[in-house]
Design an enzyme around this catalytic site. Structure first.
Site, PDB file in Angstrom:
ATOM      1  N   ASP A  22      21.687  -4.290  20.758  1.00 14.28           N
ATOM      2  CA  ASP A  22      21.832  -3.425  21.918  1.00 14.28           C
ATOM      3  C   ASP A  22      20.470  -3.318  22.592  1.00 14.28           C
ATOM      4  O   ASP A  22      19.565  -4.115  22.302  1.00 14.28           O
ATOM      5  CB  ASP A  22      22.404  -2.055  21.535  1.00 14.28           C
ATOM      6  N   LYS A  58      22.579   2.948   9.256  1.00 17.71           N
ATOM      7  CA  LYS A  58      22.400   1.645   9.890  1.00 17.71           C
ATOM      8  C   LYS A  58      20.920   1.269   9.886  1.00 17.71           C
ATOM      9  O   LYS A  58      20.071   2.091  10.209  1.00 17.71           O
ATOM     10  CB  LYS A  58      22.911   1.669  11.326  1.00 17.71           C
ATOM     11  N   LYS A 173      27.441  -2.095  26.604  1.00 21.99           N
ATOM     12  CA  LYS A 173      26.037  -1.799  26.381  1.00 21.99           C
ATOM     13  C   LYS A 173      25.230  -2.201  27.611  1.00 21.99           C
ATOM     14  O   LYS A 173      25.445  -3.280  28.187  1.00 21.99           O
ATOM     15  CB  LYS A 173      25.522  -2.541  25.145  1.00 21.99           C
ATOM     16  N   ASP A 202      26.567   2.410  27.880  1.00 16.48           N
ATOM     17  CA  ASP A 202      25.700   3.028  26.885  1.00 16.48           C
ATOM     18  C   ASP A 202      24.330   2.365  26.932  1.00 16.48           C
ATOM     19  O   ASP A 202      24.196   1.180  26.640  1.00 16.48           O
ATOM     20  CB  ASP A 202      26.327   2.847  25.498  1.00 16.48           C
ATOM     21  N   HIS A 304      31.150  10.032  17.522  1.00 17.24           N
ATOM     22  CA  HIS A 304      30.540   8.709  17.413  1.00 17.24           C
ATOM     23  C   HIS A 304      30.948   8.010  16.121  1.00 17.24           C
ATOM     24  O   HIS A 304      30.866   8.577  15.039  1.00 17.24           O
ATOM     25  CB  HIS A 304      29.008   8.856  17.453  1.00 17.24           C
TER      26      HIS A 304
END
Length: 374
Positions: A22, A58, A173, A202, A304
């Site tokens: 991203d 993550k 993204k 996003d 989320h």
């Protein structure tokens, strides 16, 4: 009263089929994501009731979550599993020296979710019904097909496939160094799907205030559902200024890791859509506190990640929410969520309606057990 007799913790590493990029990757702040570290807590009581809870991390933090959970687990042995709020507080105080947010509460989150799962299973109710459901399905949108490493042609294919599968919205993204590329991709998807298709974008916190101002203005013409994380997650005043100025709603909150952080976000008027993540804030107990504050402020909700959990929590929110569809976690469970007509159906199985798969066991790196199996 029944008592918690046995706890099993598992650290599971879930590999991703393709490295994920991203805006944080393109700006050099992070490396592509190749795996997700999952923390599972399996509880069993003296009377034979069971509960499954989860948390995750993550890129970094997974071993730390597991280590902290291993420190905390003995605290629950012998406790009444009904006392969920008291037990959350007890676990928090047990690790008070490392704080009340971030990794410290994310380890607690796995236990907290397991306690709610146990309570709902014992009542033979889906978790959403235990919490007081407003609906039996929730609007859902897809993110996994819209990452920046995806070429534009494939992006269009992915978006169309998600819509044909029954997913309602498509999230793209953005936040590339070349802002013209962002506009070109969003324009192409809007043209491909039509004027009425729900589309979100996003930026993953990668714009400064002047850039966010310009991009929010440029995106006004695309009739977006929201613009997500245009600024740093802690810039509540900056997000509030954008929310006040532009018609397109501002969404943020996924990176915040405490009730206090979300309370500040709400107090600033910084989010039209609040995006709390139950595992990140410490489980269902703090998530419900955040949701209550959001409801009182008239803020919309879009939890989320972790759709397997959040479909239940979103179903219990009064105002129609959105749930993020990620199929990444599916190999970990024997069950699948059903999707139809742009909506994710709330499972009718007791509790979360989940059981760990053989693949989850195979990907397990560490385990720890406490107490005695009844």
């Amino acid at each position: 009263m029944d008592r918690i007799a046995h706890i099993r913790l598992s650290s599971v590493i879930l590999p991703l089929a393709n490295p994920i990029s991203d805006a944080k990757v393109l700006t050099g702040r992070q490396k592509p994501m190749t795996e997700i570290a999952m923390l599972f807590a399996e509880l069993q009581t003296a009377d034979g009731h069971t509960g499954l809870g989860l948390s995750y991390s993550k890129r970094a933090g997974g071993p730390g979550q597991f280590a902290h959970a291993r420190e905390l687990a003995p605290t629950l042995i012998g406790e009444d599993p009904n006392d969920i709020a008291r037990l959350w507080n007890k676990l928090c105080w047990a690790g008070a020296s490392v704080g009340r947010s971030g990794l410290a509460v994310q380890a607690i989150g796995a236990f907290d979710v397991a306690l709610y799962d146990l309570k709902a299973r014992r009542a033979s109710l889906p978790l959403a019904k235990l919490l007081g459901a407003w609906r039996d399905s929730v609007a859902c949108y897809n993110t996994s097909g819209g990452f920046l490493h995806t070429p534009l042609e494939q992006l269009l294919v992915n978006a169309q496939a998600s819509r044909e599968r029954g997913i309602g919205g498509i999230k793209l993204k953005v936040g590339q160094p070349d802002r013209a590329l962002d506009l070109r991709r969003v324009e192409a998807v809007r043209k491909h799907l039509g004027d009425d298709a729900p589309i979100m974008v996003d930026a993953n916190q990668q714009w400064d205030r002047p850039t966010a101002q310009r991009m929010c203005r440029a995106f006004e013409d695309f009739n977006l559902v929201w613009i997500e994380e245009p600024l740093d997650a802690d810039d509540h005043a900056g997000h509030a200024a954008l929310a006040a100025q532009f018609d397109t709603p501002i969404a943020t909150g996924e990176m915040l890791t405490s009730v206090a952080d979300h309370a500040s976000l709400i107090r600033h008027g910084a989010a039209d859509y609040l995006m709390p993540d139950a595992p990140r804030v410490g489980g269902i107990t703090p998530f419900l506190k955040i949701a209550a504050q959001a409801e009182a402020a008239g803020v919309m909700l879009a939890p989320h990640f972790a759709m397997e959990l959040h479909v239940h929590l979103a179903a219990a929110y009064p105002t129609e929410p959105w749930v993020e569809h990620f199929d990444w976690l599916e190999p970990l469970f024997n069950e699948r969520l059903a999707i139809a007509n742009g909506r994710m159906l709330v499972p009718t199985r007791p509790g979360l309606g989940l059981s760990l798969s053989d693949q989850a066991r195979a990907w397990t790196r560490q385990t720890a057990e406490f107490g005695v199996r009844p």
